[in-house]
Design a protein around this motif. Structure first.
Motif, mmCIF file in Angstrom:
data_model
loop_
_atom_site.group_PDB
_atom_site.id
_atom_site.type_symbol
_atom_site.label_atom_id
_atom_site.label_comp_id
_atom_site.label_asym_id
_atom_site.label_seq_id
_atom_site.Cartn_x
_atom_site.Cartn_y
_atom_site.Cartn_z
ATOM 1 N N ALA A 191 -28.120 39.114 42.573
ATOM 2 C CA ALA A 191 -26.771 39.108 41.990
ATOM 3 C C ALA A 191 -26.610 37.916 41.061
ATOM 4 O O ALA A 191 -26.089 38.050 39.961
ATOM 5 C CB ALA A 191 -25.723 39.061 43.097
ATOM 6 N N TYR A 192 -27.084 36.749 41.476
ATOM 7 C CA TYR A 192 -26.851 35.561 40.656
ATOM 8 C C TYR A 192 -27.724 35.530 39.403
ATOM 9 O O TYR A 192 -27.220 35.342 38.299
ATOM 10 C CB TYR A 192 -27.059 34.271 41.461
ATOM 11 C CG TYR A 192 -26.634 33.077 40.637
ATOM 12 C CD1 TYR A 192 -25.292 32.772 40.485
ATOM 13 C CD2 TYR A 192 -27.565 32.316 39.934
ATOM 14 C CE1 TYR A 192 -24.875 31.728 39.673
ATOM 15 C CE2 TYR A 192 -27.158 31.266 39.119
ATOM 16 C CZ TYR A 192 -25.813 30.976 38.998
ATOM 17 O OH TYR A 192 -25.413 29.959 38.182
ATOM 18 N N TYR A 193 -29.027 35.713 39.583
ATOM 19 C CA TYR A 193 -29.933 35.528 38.437
ATOM 20 C C TYR A 193 -30.015 36.763 37.533
ATOM 21 O O TYR A 193 -30.208 36.639 36.336
ATOM 22 C CB TYR A 193 -31.321 35.141 38.926
ATOM 23 C CG TYR A 193 -31.335 33.795 39.614
ATOM 24 C CD1 TYR A 193 -31.167 32.620 38.884
ATOM 25 C CD2 TYR A 193 -31.478 33.698 40.992
ATOM 26 C CE1 TYR A 193 -31.153 31.384 39.510
ATOM 27 C CE2 TYR A 193 -31.471 32.463 41.629
ATOM 28 C CZ TYR A 193 -31.306 31.304 40.880
ATOM 29 O OH TYR A 193 -31.275 30.087 41.496
ATOM 30 N N HIS A 194 -29.913 37.954 38.108
ATOM 31 C CA HIS A 194 -30.028 39.163 37.287
ATOM 32 C C HIS A 194 -28.683 39.853 37.061
ATOM 33 O O HIS A 194 -28.628 40.870 36.384
ATOM 34 C CB HIS A 194 -31.025 40.135 37.912
ATOM 35 C CG HIS A 194 -32.451 39.665 37.799
ATOM 36 N ND1 HIS A 194 -33.523 40.448 38.131
ATOM 37 C CD2 HIS A 194 -32.973 38.498 37.372
ATOM 38 C CE1 HIS A 194 -34.646 39.763 37.933
ATOM 39 N NE2 HIS A 194 -34.336 38.570 37.471
ATOM 40 N N GLY A 195 -27.624 39.297 37.630
ATOM 41 C CA GLY A 195 -26.288 39.853 37.416
ATOM 42 C C GLY A 195 -26.127 41.260 37.980
ATOM 43 O O GLY A 195 -25.311 42.040 37.475
ATOM 44 N N MET A 196 -26.893 41.587 39.006
ATOM 45 C CA MET A 196 -26.820 42.953 39.541
ATOM 46 C C MET A 196 -25.549 43.166 40.353
ATOM 47 O O MET A 196 -25.114 42.279 41.085
ATOM 48 C CB MET A 196 -28.018 43.228 40.451
ATOM 49 C CG MET A 196 -29.296 43.526 39.708
ATOM 50 S SD MET A 196 -30.543 44.117 40.887
ATOM 51 C CE MET A 196 -31.963 44.195 39.807
#
Lengths: 186, 246
Positions: A148-153
């Motif tokens: 969620a944080y690094y890939h914005g999923m």
């Protein structure tokens, strides 16, 4: 590392319309911010757009930055991440809405050679001196937090990515966030 | 939902900051950020915690064209500021406090300018507010003093007095529009009133025509109503953002 005090002073100066200050803030932070945007969007053209939009906004809204509330770098990262996430979500909708679009949405896509988000998170945890604390957390919540944080999923994207029920992903994200807060409180 | 519950607020702020709060819940939280200082505090706390995670992201130098584009897009204001003679800078000095204190519009709107449009739309949808231009003018101490508004296609401007305005003898309350590029132009003169009363004045065209490129409004005390391209003679005693409400 960033010189927080210098950044803060420059943000105050650019709020007064000092263009040299904008340039200094850009020089000090753009490589970091571009890296963050690129990681989320995985497309150079979109990441460039987001960075550009972010700095134009910084120029116009620097007066609203409250030093007492957030670190200057946190403020800048939040602007870039929110813009990147907006781009990501609206772009996904756009692609889904226009299957017949002439332009190939994959055209600008670069091969996903982004470092493993889990590694990035544990590396950051090391710097934040919370590595041991975060390692005591199960792998799934850590992975969810990192994706969620690094890939914005989104949560549904994570569920698809790791082949897990959405209910579990929601619980894991929550557990990951709770642990991060707890680790940082100590 | 009971948003006064600190734990719930914290969880929502966490998911908002991470980016996993989606759809209607995200929109509700955005509204909450405007209304509830505790929500903003919770969000800043989470943004701060999560920002630490960014430290490991490898830096990538963006191509020169990014700065060139930023430079080009921010240049007009700088060019305009440079071309403005000293009087404008002098006028603005007392109003500078407002630039820093403009947080009254809620810091989230500023950190997420993209949300601004949706917030306005939300307000309009939910409250049936007409499409209008609205300006909140604050004094040097950042106290909201005048609420200036007019409907999008209207030519009548309403000025609501939120605090008393001490007009020096023989002077009028001159309202100015401060365009994005270019010199301030006079909008009209507001007759003084006791709070919370309103007064109105006519403008030379529709709000849409006059205010669509005006991000700020200001007030100076003038010996007589100003017309044409005459610059203000006094300093801006009040100023504030002018926003589209739709």
């Amino acid at each position: 590392m960033f010189d927080s005090a210098a950044l803060q002073a420059d943000i105050a100066r650019l709020a007064l319309g000092e263009r040299a200050a904008l340039r200094r803030v850009y020089e000090a932070t753009s490589a970091h911010l571009f890296g963050i945007a690129l990681r989320i969007l995985n497309r150079r053209d979109l990441a460039e757009d987001v960075l550009q939009e972010a700095f134009v906004n910084v120029w116009h809204h620097a007066g609203s930055y409250q030093a007492s509330q957030a670190q200057p770098m946190t403020w800048l990262i939040s602007i870039v991440r929110n813009k990147a996430l907006d781009h990501l979500r609206s772009n996904q909708r756009h692609v889904a809405d226009s299957i017949d679009a002439d332009e190939d949405p994959e055209a600008h896509q670069i091969a996903d050679e982004r470092p493993n988000p889990m590694q990035l998170m544990m590396q950051a945890a090391e710097t934040m001196e919370i590595r041991t604390c975060m390692e005591s957390l199960d792998a799934s919540p850590r992975q969810c937090l990192a994706l969620a944080y690094y890939h914005g999923m989104s949560q549904s994207e994570i569920a698809e990515h790791i082949t897990a029920p959405i209910g579990s992903v929601k619980a894991w994200v929550r557990r990951g966030l709770e642990r991060l807060k707890k680790c940082l409180a100590h | 939902m009971n948003y006064n519950h600190p734990e719930l607020l914290d969880r929502l702020a966490a998911r908002f900051a991470l980016g996993t709060l989606g759809g209607p819940a995200r929109r509700r939280f955005v509204r909450l950020l405007r209304e509830l200082p505790a929500a903003r505090t919770a969000l800043v706390g989470w943004e701060e915690r999560l920002a630490g995670l960014a430290s490991s992201v490898p830096h990538v130098t963006p191509p020169d064209r990014v700065w060139e584009a930023i430079d080009a897009r921010t240049a007009p204001r700088a060019a305009a500021a440079a071309s403005k003679s000293g009087w404008l800078a002098r006028l603005f000095k007392p109003a500078m406090g407002f630039a820093f204190g403009a947080a009254m519009t809620a810091s989230v709107v500023m950190t997420n300018p993209a949300l601004f449009v949706s917030l306005d739309r939300l307000a309009q949808e939910e409250q049936g507010l007409p499409q209008s231009y609205v300006g909140l003018l604050t004094d040097a101490g950042n106290q909201p003093t005048l609420l200036v508004s007019s409907t999008r296609q209207g030519t009548r401007v309403s000025v609501k007095f939120l605090r008393p305005v001490a007009v020096p003898a023989g002077r009028v309350i001159q309202v100015w529009a401060l365009p994005k590029d270019g010199a301030p132009f006079p909008l009209g003169v507001a007759a003084p009133a006791d709070p919370p009363k309103s007064t109105t004045f006519e403008i030379s065209g529709s709000s849409e025509k006059l205010l669509s490129t005006v991000p700020r409004l200001a007030v100076s005390f003038e010996p007589a109503p100003v017309t044409g391209a005459t610059p203000p003679t006094g300093e801006f005693v009040l100023s504030g953002f002018c926003v589209k409400l739709w």
